[in-house]
Design a protein around this motif. Structure first.
Motif, PDB file in Angstrom:
ATOM      1  N   ALA A   1       1.158  -1.116   0.234  1.00 11.86           N
ATOM      2  CA  ALA A   1       0.117  -0.047  -0.138  1.00 11.86           C
ATOM      3  C   ALA A   1       0.555   1.006  -0.333  1.00 11.86           C
ATOM      4  O   ALA A   1       0.530   2.445  -0.644  1.00 11.86           O
ATOM      5  CB  ALA A   1      -0.323  -0.021   1.147  1.00 11.86           C
ATOM      6  N   MET A   2       2.026   1.214   0.613  1.00 12.77           N
ATOM      7  CA  MET A   2       2.784   2.451   0.671  1.00 12.77           C
ATOM      8  C   MET A   2       3.569   2.780  -0.573  1.00 12.77           C
ATOM      9  O   MET A   2       3.602   3.825  -1.141  1.00 12.77           O
ATOM     10  CB  MET A   2       3.883   2.490   2.096  1.00 12.77           C
ATOM     11  CG  MET A   2       3.075   2.132   2.907  1.00 12.77           C
ATOM     12  SD  MET A   2       4.286   2.575   4.462  1.00 12.77           S
ATOM     13  CE  MET A   2       5.937   3.495   4.217  1.00 12.77           C
ATOM     14  N   ASP A   3       3.926   1.534  -1.388  1.00 19.11           N
ATOM     15  CA  ASP A   3       4.733   1.678  -2.449  1.00 19.11           C
ATOM     16  C   ASP A   3       3.577   2.063  -4.049  1.00 19.11           C
ATOM     17  O   ASP A   3       3.443   2.244  -4.722  1.00 19.11           O
ATOM     18  CB  ASP A   3       4.792   0.491  -3.339  1.00 19.11           C
ATOM     19  CG  ASP A   3       6.400   0.449  -2.152  1.00 19.11           C
ATOM     20  OD1 ASP A   3       6.964   1.472  -1.508  1.00 19.11           O
ATOM     21  OD2 ASP A   3       7.060  -0.679  -1.927  1.00 19.11           O
ATOM     22  N   SER A   4       1.332   1.779  -3.284  1.00 15.01           N
ATOM     23  CA  SER A   4       0.899   1.693  -4.183  1.00 15.01           C
ATOM     24  C   SER A   4      -0.166   3.178  -4.380  1.00 15.01           C
ATOM     25  O   SER A   4      -1.148   2.938  -4.477  1.00 15.01           O
ATOM     26  CB  SER A   4       0.385   0.312  -4.692  1.00 15.01           C
ATOM     27  OG  SER A   4       1.434  -0.146  -4.785  1.00 15.01           O
TER      28      SER A   4
ATOM     29  N   ASP B   1      -0.268   5.900  -5.275  1.00 17.86           N
ATOM     30  CA  ASP B   1      -0.938   6.285  -6.568  1.00 17.86           C
ATOM     31  C   ASP B   1      -1.445   6.246  -7.697  1.00 17.86           C
ATOM     32  O   ASP B   1      -1.506   6.122  -8.462  1.00 17.86           O
ATOM     33  CB  ASP B   1      -0.245   7.305  -6.952  1.00 17.86           C
ATOM     34  CG  ASP B   1       1.607   6.646  -7.580  1.00 17.86           C
ATOM     35  OD1 ASP B   1       1.485   5.480  -6.903  1.00 17.86           O
ATOM     36  OD2 ASP B   1       2.474   7.386  -8.261  1.00 17.86           O
ATOM     37  N   ARG B   2      -1.773   4.577  -7.260  1.00 13.28           N
ATOM     38  CA  ARG B   2      -2.115   3.643  -8.477  1.00 13.28           C
ATOM     39  C   ARG B   2      -3.659   3.018  -8.278  1.00 13.28           C
ATOM     40  O   ARG B   2      -4.400   3.062  -6.551  1.00 13.28           O
ATOM     41  CB  ARG B   2      -1.231   2.671  -8.634  1.00 13.28           C
ATOM     42  CG  ARG B   2       0.271   2.856  -8.508  1.00 13.28           C
ATOM     43  CD  ARG B   2       0.561   2.792  -9.849  1.00 13.28           C
ATOM     44  NE  ARG B   2       1.876   3.594 -10.663  1.00 13.28           N
ATOM     45  CZ  ARG B   2       2.689   2.741 -11.069  1.00 13.28           C
ATOM     46  NH1 ARG B   2       2.123   0.795 -11.139  1.00 13.28           N
ATOM     47  NH2 ARG B   2       3.739   2.907 -11.091  1.00 13.28           N
ATOM     48  N   GLN B   3      -3.828   1.886  -8.991  1.00 14.23           N
ATOM     49  CA  GLN B   3      -5.746   1.722  -8.583  1.00 14.23           C
ATOM     50  C   GLN B   3      -5.318   0.560  -7.730  1.00 14.23           C
ATOM     51  O   GLN B   3      -3.757  -0.119  -7.200  1.00 14.23           O
ATOM     52  CB  GLN B   3      -6.225   1.379 -10.145  1.00 14.23           C
ATOM     53  CG  GLN B   3      -6.820   2.299 -10.910  1.00 14.23           C
ATOM     54  CD  GLN B   3      -7.892   3.412  -9.967  1.00 14.23           C
ATOM     55  OE1 GLN B   3      -8.259   3.090  -9.243  1.00 14.23           O
ATOM     56  NE2 GLN B   3      -7.241   4.579 -10.156  1.00 14.23           N
ATOM     57  N   PHE B   4      -5.833   0.274  -6.971  1.00 13.50           N
ATOM     58  CA  PHE B   4      -6.402  -0.916  -6.335  1.00 13.50           C
ATOM     59  C   PHE B   4      -5.188  -2.512  -6.473  1.00 13.50           C
ATOM     60  O   PHE B   4      -4.448  -3.246  -6.521  1.00 13.50           O
ATOM     61  CB  PHE B   4      -7.251  -1.191  -5.027  1.00 13.50           C
ATOM     62  CG  PHE B   4      -6.687  -1.773  -3.797  1.00 13.50           C
ATOM     63  CD1 PHE B   4      -6.976  -1.378  -2.679  1.00 13.50           C
ATOM     64  CD2 PHE B   4      -7.719  -3.462  -4.167  1.00 13.50           C
ATOM     65  CE1 PHE B   4      -6.493  -2.268  -1.338  1.00 13.50           C
ATOM     66  CE2 PHE B   4      -7.661  -3.832  -3.190  1.00 13.50           C
ATOM     67  CZ  PHE B   4      -7.153  -3.371  -1.707  1.00 13.50           C
ATOM     68  N   PHE B   5      -6.134  -2.859  -8.114  1.00 12.57           N
ATOM     69  CA  PHE B   5      -6.127  -4.156  -7.987  1.00 12.57           C
ATOM     70  C   PHE B   5      -4.947  -3.737  -9.455  1.00 12.57           C
ATOM     71  O   PHE B   5      -4.710  -4.858 -10.606  1.00 12.57           O
ATOM     72  CB  PHE B   5      -7.624  -4.704  -9.138  1.00 12.57           C
ATOM     73  CG  PHE B   5      -8.334  -4.700  -7.876  1.00 12.57           C
ATOM     74  CD1 PHE B   5      -8.259  -5.949  -7.187  1.00 12.57           C
ATOM     75  CD2 PHE B   5      -9.783  -4.234  -8.163  1.00 12.57           C
ATOM     76  CE1 PHE B   5      -8.857  -6.864  -6.155  1.00 12.57           C
ATOM     77  CE2 PHE B   5     -10.453  -4.785  -6.711  1.00 12.57           C
ATOM     78  CZ  PHE B   5     -10.165  -5.211  -5.949  1.00 12.57           C
TER      79      PHE B   5
END
Length: 231
Positions: free
Chosen positions: A99-102, A104-108
């Motif tokens: 979650a910390m690396d993602s 700015d991305r969509q969940f899936f």
């Protein structure tokens, strides 16, 4: 083996044989009353925690009380529960990394990366535990410690200490720029719990246990750092 949770001395019966229960078995069989026995060494109750609710035992574990660790890891059998908790903690640890690396991305969008983070979490845990066990084995091999070590029990204890990283989920949910210390606090609790487990189960003194805990945690963070660069 049953030990006094206060001083760690093994509990023996009148014949000098290993005693499995921490209460007067004859009185219990005849009346159904549980009377805790006293330790011949420290004169305190051998294991007061058998009368405690599970949440109170968990609270004392969180407060780093050595008697609670002796009760949970030596006098009681909680291996299955510890394994389940460790697996859940691995999932939480992996999710927090992902979650910390993602953010700015969509969940899936980066599903594969979650599995990579899970593998990294497992690797970090195995490195941490392996270093602890190797150092303890080294001391035993060269007769630098006279205390017989139960390695499966020590392994379970180190897994239990890893479960403190479940608190990372709270740090992730409540984390802001002003609460970044929560991550360091969770890691400190993990380090402190590892220290207590080593001190109780390995026969090491406080300085030795602290040194082993610090070295194993530095190795864990080294694996985390290198894995972060690769992923």
């Amino acid at each position: 083996m049953t030990v006094c949770v206060n001083c760690g001395v093994e509990v023996l019966d009148e014949k000098g044989e290993e005693k499995r229960e921490v209460y007067d078995e004859k009185l219990y069989k005849s009346t159904g009353i549980i009377k805790l026995i006293e330790c011949t060494q420290c004169k305190d109750y051998v294991d007061k925690y058998i009368e405690y609710e599970g949440c109170l035992v968990l609270l004392d574990l969180a407060l780093q009380h050595p008697p609670a660790y002796r009760h949970s890891l030596i006098n009681q059998e909680h291996r299955t529960l510890i394994y389940k908790m460790a697996f859940l903690t691995l999932i939480v640890d992996s999710y927090c990394r992902w979650a910390m690396d993602s953010a700015d991305r969509q969940f899936f969008e980066r599903e594969f990366e979650f599995y990579a983070k899970f593998g990294l979490a497992v690797s970090s845990l195995l490195v941490n535990i392996s270093i602890c066990l190797l150092i303890v084995s080294f001391y035993q091999l060269f007769k630098m410690s006279s205390v017989a070590v139960n390695y499966p029990r020590l392994f379970d204890g180190l897994l239990l200490s890893f479960c403190t990283r479940f608190l990372q989920l709270l740090a992730l949910l409540w984390g802001t720029e002003s609460t970044q210390f929560l991550w360091w606090f969770v890691d400190f609790i993990y380090l402190l719990t590892s220290f207590n487990v080593l001190r109780i189960l390995s026969g090491f003194g406080e300085i030795q246990s602290a040194a082993v805990a610090v070295v194993s945690h530095l190795a864990l963070h080294l694996v985390d750092f290198n894995g972060h660069l690769l992923l």
